[in-house]
Design an enzyme around this catalytic site. Structure first.
Site, PDB file in Angstrom:
ATOM      1  NE  ARG A  84     184.422  -0.706  83.530  1.00  0.00           N
ATOM      2  CZ  ARG A  84     183.016  -0.580  82.856  1.00  0.00           C
ATOM      3  NH1 ARG A  84     181.907  -0.536  83.708  1.00  0.00           N
ATOM      4  NH2 ARG A  84     182.711  -0.623  81.562  1.00  0.00           N
ATOM      5  CG  PHE A 123     169.901  -2.932  86.052  1.00  0.00           C
ATOM      6  CD1 PHE A 123     168.642  -2.590  86.411  1.00  0.00           C
ATOM      7  CD2 PHE A 123     170.196  -2.165  84.783  1.00  0.00           C
ATOM      8  CE1 PHE A 123     168.076  -1.480  86.155  1.00  0.00           C
ATOM      9  CE2 PHE A 123     169.430  -1.143  84.516  1.00  0.00           C
ATOM     10  CZ  PHE A 123     168.227  -0.518  85.164  1.00  0.00           C
ATOM     11  N   GLY A 124     168.089  -6.275  84.986  1.00  0.00           N
ATOM     12  CA  GLY A 124     167.300  -6.470  83.773  1.00  0.00           C
ATOM     13  C   GLY A 124     166.468  -5.429  83.273  1.00  0.00           C
ATOM     14  CB  THR A 126     168.155  -3.968  77.644  1.00  0.00           C
ATOM     15  OG1 THR A 126     168.782  -2.510  78.050  1.00  0.00           O
ATOM     16  CG2 THR A 126     168.231  -3.707  76.138  1.00  0.00           C
ATOM     17  CB  SER A 132     167.428   4.276  73.072  1.00  0.00           C
ATOM     18  OG  SER A 132     168.728   3.904  72.465  1.00  0.00           O
ATOM     19  CB  ILE A 157     171.035  -9.053  81.609  1.00  0.00           C
ATOM     20  CG1 ILE A 157     169.763  -8.532  80.473  1.00  0.00           C
ATOM     21  CG2 ILE A 157     171.215  -8.792  82.837  1.00  0.00           C
ATOM     22  CD1 ILE A 157     169.287  -7.072  80.589  1.00  0.00           C
ATOM     23  NE  ARG A 268     208.295  -1.244  64.988  1.00  0.00           N
ATOM     24  CZ  ARG A 268     208.422  -2.269  64.256  1.00  0.00           C
ATOM     25  NH1 ARG A 268     208.923  -3.365  64.891  1.00  0.00           N
ATOM     26  NH2 ARG A 268     208.208  -2.271  62.880  1.00  0.00           N
ATOM     27  CD  GLN A 279     207.432  17.917  65.591  1.00  0.00           C
ATOM     28  OE1 GLN A 279     206.374  18.177  64.548  1.00  0.00           O
ATOM     29  NE2 GLN A 279     207.908  18.594  66.004  1.00  0.00           N
ATOM     30  CD  GLU A 363     175.628   0.505  82.799  1.00  0.00           C
ATOM     31  OE1 GLU A 363     175.344   1.474  83.824  1.00  0.00           O
ATOM     32  OE2 GLU A 363     176.317  -0.450  83.323  1.00  0.00           O
TER      33      GLU A 363
HETATM   34  N1  CAA Z   1     166.137  10.526  87.544  1.00  0.00           N
HETATM   35  C1  CAA Z   1     164.957  10.424  88.204  1.00  0.00           C
HETATM   36  N2  CAA Z   1     163.725  10.485  87.508  1.00  0.00           N
HETATM   37  C2  CAA Z   1     163.976  10.552  86.134  1.00  0.00           C
HETATM   38  C3  CAA Z   1     165.185  10.598  85.710  1.00  0.00           C
HETATM   39  C4  CAA Z   1     166.334  10.389  86.323  1.00  0.00           C
HETATM   40  N3  CAA Z   1     167.694   9.958  85.947  1.00  0.00           N
HETATM   41  N4  CAA Z   1     165.294  10.559  83.961  1.00  0.00           N
HETATM   42  C5  CAA Z   1     164.009  10.786  83.922  1.00  0.00           C
HETATM   43  N5  CAA Z   1     163.416  10.886  85.054  1.00  0.00           N
HETATM   44  C6  CAA Z   1     161.839  11.057  85.147  1.00  0.00           C
HETATM   45  C7  CAA Z   1     161.324  12.253  84.527  1.00  0.00           C
HETATM   46  O1  CAA Z   1     161.462  13.436  85.240  1.00  0.00           O
HETATM   47  C8  CAA Z   1     160.070  12.209  84.271  1.00  0.00           C
HETATM   48  O2  CAA Z   1     159.250  12.263  85.303  1.00  0.00           O
HETATM   49  P1  CAA Z   1     157.641  12.820  85.081  1.00  0.00           P
HETATM   50  O3  CAA Z   1     156.860  11.969  84.208  1.00  0.00           O
HETATM   51  O4  CAA Z   1     157.254  12.897  86.608  1.00  0.00           O
HETATM   52  O5  CAA Z   1     157.713  14.058  84.518  1.00  0.00           O
HETATM   53  C9  CAA Z   1     159.899  10.479  83.792  1.00  0.00           C
HETATM   54  O6  CAA Z   1     161.120   9.744  84.577  1.00  0.00           O
HETATM   55  C10 CAA Z   1     159.810   9.895  82.329  1.00  0.00           C
HETATM   56  O7  CAA Z   1     161.162  10.701  81.708  1.00  0.00           O
HETATM   57  P2  CAA Z   1     161.229  11.191  80.385  1.00  0.00           P
HETATM   58  O8  CAA Z   1     159.957  11.539  79.901  1.00  0.00           O
HETATM   59  O9  CAA Z   1     162.380  11.812  80.134  1.00  0.00           O
HETATM   60  O10 CAA Z   1     161.195   9.559  79.799  1.00  0.00           O
HETATM   61  P3  CAA Z   1     161.665   9.045  78.192  1.00  0.00           P
HETATM   62  O11 CAA Z   1     160.678   8.018  78.037  1.00  0.00           O
HETATM   63  O12 CAA Z   1     161.537  10.346  77.206  1.00  0.00           O
HETATM   64  O13 CAA Z   1     162.917   8.393  78.423  1.00  0.00           O
HETATM   65  C11 CAA Z   1     165.350   8.496  78.357  1.00  0.00           C
HETATM   66  C12 CAA Z   1     163.957   9.278  78.759  1.00  0.00           C
HETATM   67  C13 CAA Z   1     166.558   9.436  78.836  1.00  0.00           C
HETATM   68  C14 CAA Z   1     165.511   8.361  76.745  1.00  0.00           C
HETATM   69  C15 CAA Z   1     165.433   7.177  79.128  1.00  0.00           C
HETATM   70  O14 CAA Z   1     164.491   6.256  78.491  1.00  0.00           O
HETATM   71  C16 CAA Z   1     166.685   6.432  78.777  1.00  0.00           C
HETATM   72  O15 CAA Z   1     167.834   6.671  79.608  1.00  0.00           O
HETATM   73  N6  CAA Z   1     167.053   5.641  77.875  1.00  0.00           N
HETATM   74  C17 CAA Z   1     168.263   4.759  77.874  1.00  0.00           C
HETATM   75  C18 CAA Z   1     168.268   3.604  78.406  1.00  0.00           C
HETATM   76  C19 CAA Z   1     169.524   2.965  78.843  1.00  0.00           C
HETATM   77  O16 CAA Z   1     170.371   3.695  79.225  1.00  0.00           O
HETATM   78  N7  CAA Z   1     169.631   1.681  78.772  1.00  0.00           N
HETATM   79  C20 CAA Z   1     170.900   0.869  79.043  1.00  0.00           C
HETATM   80  C21 CAA Z   1     170.201  -0.328  79.795  1.00  0.00           C
HETATM   81  S1  CAA Z   1     171.333  -0.785  81.037  1.00  0.00           S
HETATM   82  C22 CAA Z   1     172.470  -1.888  80.363  1.00  0.00           C
HETATM   83  O17 CAA Z   1     173.227  -1.433  79.250  1.00  0.00           O
HETATM   84  C23 CAA Z   1     172.670  -3.540  81.167  1.00  0.00           C
HETATM   85  C24 CAA Z   1     173.762  -3.553  81.545  1.00  0.00           C
HETATM   86  O18 CAA Z   1     174.071  -4.727  81.822  1.00  0.00           O
HETATM   87  C25 CAA Z   1     175.186  -3.114  81.320  1.00  0.00           C
END
Ligand code: CAA
Length: 407
Positions: A84, A123-124, A126, A132, A157, A268, A279, A363
């Site tokens: 998945r 998708f790079g 982190t 976070s 990643i 079982r 229950q 994510e």
């Molecule tokens: N869509 C569009 N714009 C968005 C948005 C969204 N979902 N979320 C925020 N924005 C915009 C905001 O509106 C803001 O815009 P303005 O500057 O124009 O006002 C701008 O982006 C900055 O937003 P924040 O001030 O809210 O940003 P922040 O630095 O406070 O961070 C956060 C917000 C929600 C904490 C974000 O950093 C976040 O989601 N962090 C978690 C990261 C994450 O999920 N990482 C997982 C990595 S992927 C992975 O796991 C890899 C893999 O291979 C599975």
């Protein structure tokens, strides 16, 4: 209301279910124990056209809707979370952002190849010091004529070592903060790009999780995804897509846990009766059953908003938070019902338990989902942006404003 699936959605669900049971299930244990990515299975998934699920037909896709995609994702996760993860990353974290932000030339070059599995993507975002706090990117992209030179490191990643193309989020102008970031499509064969698998890890043994290294990687400016300064927006859009598929993965884990636990409970025996007749076991199964249904409905709600093209960060975060936390409870209860056998790798409960754990981490951790949802509920920052009306149930009129007219 939208609770009834249409014939096409049902057909896609049956197709995915049959594939998961016939093609994925028989191989899961072997590849999990070997902790090896299953390239043959990846080819089969590609041949079935699964990787093109939501893409428009003009890019080689199947053009299915998000409800059908949710069902496909759930069915794969019901059987194997490693598989998945491959599927979700390819579609939600790579194809969807290219479809939204790519130039026509990028779409024509990458999407058909991703749809057929000729190319695998990752998708790079982190980094070792930017998890976070995704806005704190240390990977740099420095303009050099018609090119950019990328330097930095990415970690955790999924698909990193098997990918042909990586979406790489970079900082181009630190002074501009979020608005100084750029996303690039980087072919992984480019000089200076390398990947190294992260192992051993707690779960997802058959999924590739890697570190990426970029040392003076030269990419043409045409490889930028979106415009200069769009990097953070692109990354957030990727997560709006990716979190949805992780939520659907959580539903699949819950359904899988429910299935194995219910079967075992009705086989079982203890104290001269099936343990399912006690229950205490029924209560655990009841909780798993409610969580599965509730989680599925949250994913369907987010899916309907996606089908309408409406901003859905809030509903996607809700689905992600609920489904991934509930999947922990389901995996815990399934293992508990198996008793001592649950602790053995001979039964699948242990694998579900290990694989469920990452769901509340990748994510966006549960804490990040709560941060987004808490600020939204308190009116501090609307998760769907200032322009989008809320989709909270209207207690005066009795509808979800966004869902009016959705069949
Ligand atoms: N869509 C569009 N714009 C968005 C948005 C969204 N979902 N979320 C925020 N924005 C915009 C905001 O509106 C803001 O815009 P303005 O500057 O124009 O006002 C701008 O982006 C900055 O937003 P924040 O001030 O809210 O940003 P922040 O630095 O406070 O961070 C956060 C917000 C929600 C904490 C974000 O950093 C976040 O989601 N962090 C978690 C990261 C994450 O999920 N990482 C997982 C990595 S992927 C992975 O796991 C890899 C893999 O291979 C599975």
């Amino acid at each position: 209301m939208f609770l009834e699936l249409n014939e096409e959605q049902r057909e896609i669900w049956r197709w995915a279910k049959e594939f998961a049971d016939k093609e994925i299930a028989p191989q899961v244990e072997e590849y999990d124990r070997k902790a090896t990515f299953n390239h043959e299975l990846c080819k089969k998934i590609a041949q079935q056209g699964f990787f093109g699920a939501i893409l428009p037909e003009k890019y080689g896709g199947q053009a299915i809707d998000y409800v059908a995609y949710a069902l496909m994702t759930e069915e794969i996760a019901r059987v194997c979370s490693s598989t998945r993860t491959l599927f979700s990353v390819q579609i939600s974290l790579v194809e969807m952002p290219i479809l939204k932000y790519g130039s026509e030339a990028q779409k024509e070059h990458y999407l058909p190849k991703l749809a057929t599995g000729e190319m695998i993507g990752c998708f790079g975002l982190t980094e070792p010091n930017a998890g976070s706090d995704a806005g704190n990117q240390q990977t740099t992209a420095v303009a050099d004529g018609d090119h950019y030179i990328l330097n930095g490191q990415k970690t955790w990643i999924s698909n990193g070592s098997i990918a042909d193309v990586a979406i790489v989020i970079t900082q181009t102008d630190k002074g501009k903060g979020h608005k100084g970031m750029c996303a690039f499509l980087v072919d992984t064969k480019t000089e200076g790009f390398s990947a190294r698998p992260i192992a051993p890890k707690l779960g997802l043994w058959a999924s590739d999780t890697s570190e990426l290294f970029l040392e003076n990687v030269k990419v043409h400016k045409d490889q930028m995804l979106g415009n200069p300064g769009d990097g953070f927006k692109v990354a957030m859009y990727c997560l709006d897509q990716g979190r949805f598929s992780v939520a659907c993965g959580g539903v699949g884990v819950m359904q899988g846990c429910l299935d194995i636990a219910a079967n075992y409970a009705m086989e079982r025996e203890a104290f001269d009766q099936k343990i399912g007749e006690f229950q205490q076991i029924q209560h655990m199964v009841a909780d798993m059953s409610c969580d599965t249904e509730a989680g599925r409905l949250l994913t369907f709600r987010a899916a309907h908003l996606k089908n309408k093209g409406v901003r859905n960060t809030r509903e996607t975060c809700m689905a992600k938070l609920f489904c991934t936390e509930a999947a922990q409870r389901a995996a815990y209860n399934a293992l508990q019902i198996f008793g001592g056998y649950g602790f053995s790798e001979e039964y699948p409960a242990a694998r579900y338990y290990r694989d469920a754990r990452v769901l509340t981490l990748y994510e966006g951790t549960s804490q990040i989902q709560r941060l987004i949802l808490g600020q939204d509920a308190l009116g501090i920052r609307p998760a769907n942006g200032k322009e989008s009306p809320t989709t909270t149930f209207d207690r005066l009129t009795g509808h979800y404003p966004e869902l009016a007219g959705v069949k």
